[in-house]
Design an enzyme around this catalytic site. Structure first.
Site, PDB file in Angstrom:
ATOM      1  N   LYS A 172      25.036  -1.825  17.576  1.00  0.00           N
ATOM      2  CA  LYS A 172      25.582  -3.195  18.258  1.00  0.00           C
ATOM      3  C   LYS A 172      26.607  -3.919  17.513  1.00  0.00           C
ATOM      4  CE  LYS A 172      21.401  -5.348  16.204  1.00  0.00           C
ATOM      5  NZ  LYS A 172      19.987  -5.763  16.475  1.00  0.00           N
ATOM      6  N   ARG A 196      10.381 -14.573  20.346  1.00  0.00           N
ATOM      7  CA  ARG A 196      11.848 -14.525  20.680  1.00  0.00           C
ATOM      8  C   ARG A 196      11.957 -14.074  21.957  1.00  0.00           C
ATOM      9  NH1 ARG A 196      16.099 -11.698  16.739  1.00  0.00           N
ATOM     10  NH2 ARG A 196      15.138  -9.805  17.900  1.00  0.00           N
ATOM     11  N   TYR A 213      41.092 -25.257  -3.566  1.00  0.00           N
ATOM     12  CA  TYR A 213      40.809 -26.298  -2.920  1.00  0.00           C
ATOM     13  C   TYR A 213      39.538 -26.997  -3.195  1.00  0.00           C
ATOM     14  CZ  TYR A 213      43.802 -24.856   1.231  1.00  0.00           C
ATOM     15  OH  TYR A 213      44.800 -24.541   2.112  1.00  0.00           O
ATOM     16  N   MET A 258      41.480 -19.270   3.397  1.00  0.00           N
ATOM     17  CA  MET A 258      41.459 -18.409   4.411  1.00  0.00           C
ATOM     18  C   MET A 258      41.972 -17.150   4.253  1.00  0.00           C
ATOM     19  SD  MET A 258      43.561 -19.439   8.193  1.00  0.00           S
ATOM     20  CE  MET A 258      42.553 -20.867   8.652  1.00  0.00           C
TER      21      MET A 258
END
Ligand SMILES: *Cc1c(COP(=O)(O)O)cnc(C)c1O
Length: 358
Positions: free
Chosen positions: A35, A131, A255, A303
């Site tokens: 998956k 679940r 940053y 990024m």
């Protein structure tokens, strides 16, 4: 020349890891869980490589299963979340998919359907995860309804562990006891074991295993495990240094100016960032391997770039190879520094990272 970010996928390692899973429970069959694009490794190439020896594949939904069929994969495919709509049922029957069945409304759709051929169903039992699945008390009645249902050829019981990655946790024994009682009563084939249970809970072996993350060579455990130690990492994520800065003591990097150099530092900028799927919340100190040697990430991940400390690696410079995880640096070590698990690191790699298969 182009940006050097790449993920090398070692398909032989995945075969090795699948065999290792099966070797734990001789005689059991194993669903290779592919998956989420085979946990980021590429569902189609992974499935093609495993196809010759896999008993079945496991995916989350019919779209993922159809992708395998379109690629020529003919093995049974287990739909681990079942079907979301009644209109999937004819496709499931036609394509040879094996759906999980976790809720009453799905059972009603099955009872109302008229299918070209009857399908096997993996009835999901909620033994404590809360679940998906049926409460153990109602399972005998659901099995009786499935046996009466002309669209159903066979019933298998499955359940999923909440804590099998914590070998000391009592929850697995509770779930196992609830489930074993049912399968003894009903005399049905069963499936319990995710990767952690394959490696740590032999008591839970039944007819079918469901290894996922271990196929990709990543361990779900915090502590060492004799089987996990034999896994081979299936992905090497790498890039290279694209710039080097001499940064004076007291200056900051990146940053937010969150990292301040406490000494004159050599900072390397690596072409790799959260736009590639490298986690932004990786902390200063997260290990990276530069030219085969471990050093650490410093400052915030941007990024497209991240910064590493090269002060003690004078031989490293522009063009040096950087491994973010792989054969020299287990993805689970990196995950720990990012307060996450290897699953998220692998599955969250973005399409910007080209995958190369060997
Ligand atoms: C994803 C999944 C697995 C595989 O889990 P791993 O921890 O990756 O081995 C097994 N069973 C079900 C139902 C799943 O959804």
């Amino acid at each position: 020349m182009s940006r050097k970010v790449r993920a090398d996928i070692h398909l032989d390692a995945i075969v090795h890891n699948y065999r290792l899973a099966k070797a734990q429970a001789p005689g059991a069959r194993a669903v290779a869980v592919v998956k989420a694009n085979a946990y980021g490794h590429g569902a189609v190439p992974v499935a093609r490589r495993l196809a010759a020896e896999v008993d079945a594949f496991g995916v989350a939904c019919i779209e993922e299963a159809l992708e395998l069929r379109a690629a020529g994969i003919t093995q049974p495919v287990v739909l681990l979340e079942g079907f979301f709509d009644a209109d999937e049922l004819p496709v499931i029957a036609r394509e040879g998919f094996w759906p999980a069945l976790h809720s009453e409304h799905q059972l009603e759709w099955l009872e109302q359907a008229s299918l070209p051929q009857a399908i096997p169903v993996w009835l999901k039992v909620d033994t404590g995860m809360h679940r998906l699945g049926f409460e153990p008390e109602v399972v005998p009645a659901m099995v009786a309804r499935l046996r009466d249902c002309s669209s159903v050829s066979d019933v298998l019981l499955m359940t999923h562990f909440a804590c099998s990655d914590e070998p000391e946790h009592g929850m697995t024994e509770v779930q196992l006891a609830r489930f074993s009682k049912l399968i003894d009563e009903l005399g049905l084939a069963a499936s319990l074991s995710n990767s952690a249970a394959v490696m740590a809970w032999p008591e839970a072996y039944r007819q079918w295993l469901r290894p996922g993350v271990m196929l990709y060579g990543a361990t779900p455990f915090e502590q060492s495990n004799a089987v996990a130690d034999q896994l081979q990492p299936a992905m090497t994520l790498s890039s290279e240094i694209i710039a080097v800065r001499e940064v004076p003591a007291g200056e900051t990097v990146g940053y937010g100016a969150t990292y301040r150099c406490d000494k004159p530092s050599r900072i390397g900028t690596v072409a790799m960032g959260y736009g590639d799927g490298y986690p932004r919340h990786a902390r200063t100190g997260t290990p990276v391997v530069v030219e085969g040697q471990r050093t650490a990430l410093v400052g915030r991940v941007s990024m497209d770039m991240l910064t590493v400390d090269l002060t003690d690696l004078p031989q490293a410079g522009v063009g040096s190879r950087v491994e973010l995880w792989g054969g020299q640096l287990p993805v689970s070590d990196v995950a720990r520094w990012c307060d996450t698990i290897p699953y998220t690191l692998l599955t969250c790699l973005t399409p910007r990272v080209p995958r190369f298969y060997d």
